[in-house]
Design an enzyme around this catalytic site. Structure first.
Site, mmCIF file in Angstrom:
data_model
loop_
_atom_site.group_PDB
_atom_site.id
_atom_site.type_symbol
_atom_site.label_atom_id
_atom_site.label_comp_id
_atom_site.label_asym_id
_atom_site.label_seq_id
_atom_site.Cartn_x
_atom_site.Cartn_y
_atom_site.Cartn_z
ATOM 1 N N HIS A 76 -2.794 7.114 7.004
ATOM 2 C CA HIS A 76 -1.833 8.022 6.351
ATOM 3 C C HIS A 76 -2.543 9.247 5.786
ATOM 4 C CE1 HIS A 76 2.192 6.320 6.262
ATOM 5 N NE2 HIS A 76 1.780 5.151 5.796
ATOM 6 N N HIS A 102 -4.257 1.050 7.563
ATOM 7 C CA HIS A 102 -2.942 1.698 7.583
ATOM 8 C C HIS A 102 -2.898 2.872 6.598
ATOM 9 C CE1 HIS A 102 1.621 1.344 7.947
ATOM 10 N NE2 HIS A 102 1.480 2.129 6.886
ATOM 11 N N GLU A 103 -3.400 2.628 5.375
ATOM 12 C CA GLU A 103 -3.317 3.677 4.345
ATOM 13 C C GLU A 103 -4.261 4.842 4.637
ATOM 14 O OE1 GLU A 103 -0.806 3.541 2.581
ATOM 15 O OE2 GLU A 103 -0.423 1.432 2.986
ATOM 16 N N GLY A 154 0.840 -1.194 0.000
ATOM 17 C CA GLY A 154 0.000 0.000 0.000
ATOM 18 C C GLY A 154 0.873 1.242 0.000
ATOM 19 N N CYS A 160 6.040 -0.204 7.183
ATOM 20 C CA CYS A 160 5.616 1.003 6.467
ATOM 21 C C CYS A 160 6.770 1.470 5.598
ATOM 22 C CB CYS A 160 5.236 2.088 7.471
ATOM 23 S SG CYS A 160 4.740 3.640 6.690
ATOM 24 N N LEU A 161 6.492 1.797 4.349
ATOM 25 C CA LEU A 161 7.561 2.214 3.436
ATOM 26 C C LEU A 161 8.234 3.504 3.900
ATOM 27 C CD1 LEU A 161 5.885 1.392 -0.003
ATOM 28 C CD2 LEU A 161 7.708 0.113 1.145
ATOM 29 N N GLN A 177 2.950 9.807 1.330
ATOM 30 C CA GLN A 177 4.253 9.140 1.288
ATOM 31 C C GLN A 177 5.077 9.499 0.061
ATOM 32 O OE1 GLN A 177 2.369 5.145 2.254
ATOM 33 N NE2 GLN A 177 4.310 4.973 3.328
HETATM 34 ZN ZN ZN Z 1 2.734 3.350 5.795
#
Ligand code: ZN
Length: 198
Positions: free
Chosen positions: A153, A149-150, A44, A107-108, A49
């Site tokens: 964000h 999670h997304e 995701g 998480c990226l 991000q």
């Molecule tokens: Zn993340």
């Protein structure tokens, strides 16, 4: 085109996303976000991000085989793999709090960190698609976790905010270092607001 993934310490990760309407720019951005997510082996990616505070996220759990998901779109059960990737605009989420599950999450924007996070097993998400339709997604399992999670964000919420205080304390020095590195990469032009202090 792959985009630079913003790391913890970048203020954009704390920005609430603005509503988006579909146009060529948003289509191109969604396309680049998919490419960026796949190149990074993520499941995701949220617009924050890649440096844009917008209500836009992409999700693709098709490659994950050991953590099952289910999905209904507008009440109809669909094959999760075939429904991927998802591109969601202006999503609204409802959590089913009757079943909370603990699972490992990464998480990226936090390259070195993963931790166990409690999430709802099932969620309902209403979102716009690139076709300009509003759809309802009912998801469980990993997909439900990814959506939580997304969509966090998109509201400036990070998974560290969902960690238990003990887990967060054990990661404190790593987080501080990451924040410092991001800040240095930014140069001195932007001092981070106090809210970022751990
Ligand atoms: Zn993340």
């Amino acid at each position: 085109m792959t985009l630079e993934i913003r790391k913890y310490g970048d203020p954009v990760l704390r920005a609430k996303g603005a509503r988006v309407t579909v146009d060529e720019k948003v289509r191109k951005l969604a396309d680049d976000m998919l490419e960026t997510m796949h190149a990074a082996n993520g499941v995701g990616l949220a617009a924050q991000q890649i440096g844009q505070a917008l209500q836009l996220t992409v999700v693709d759990v098709a490659a994950v085989e050991d953590r099952p998901s289910t999905l209904r779109i507008d009440g109809r059960e669909v094959d999760v793999r075939q429904a991927m990737p998802l591109i969601l605009l202006n999503p609204e989420i409802k959590l089913d709090e009757s079943e909370i599950v603990t699972g490992v999450e990464g998480c990226l924007s936090f390259p070195e960190i993963s931790a166990e996070i409690d999430r709802s097993h099932a969620v309902v998400v209403n979102a716009d698609t690139l076709d300009g339709k509003r759809v309802q997604l009912e998801a469980t399992g990993l997909l439900a976790r990814a959506l939580q999670h997304e969509i966090d964000h998109l509201n400036g919420i990070l998974f560290i905010d969902r960690m238990s205080s003990g887990v967060k304390a054990s990661l404190a020095s790593k987080l501080k270092r990451m924040q410092k590195e991001t800040q240095q990469a930014f140069g001195k032009r932007q001092k981070l607001p106090r809210a970022f202090a751990l």
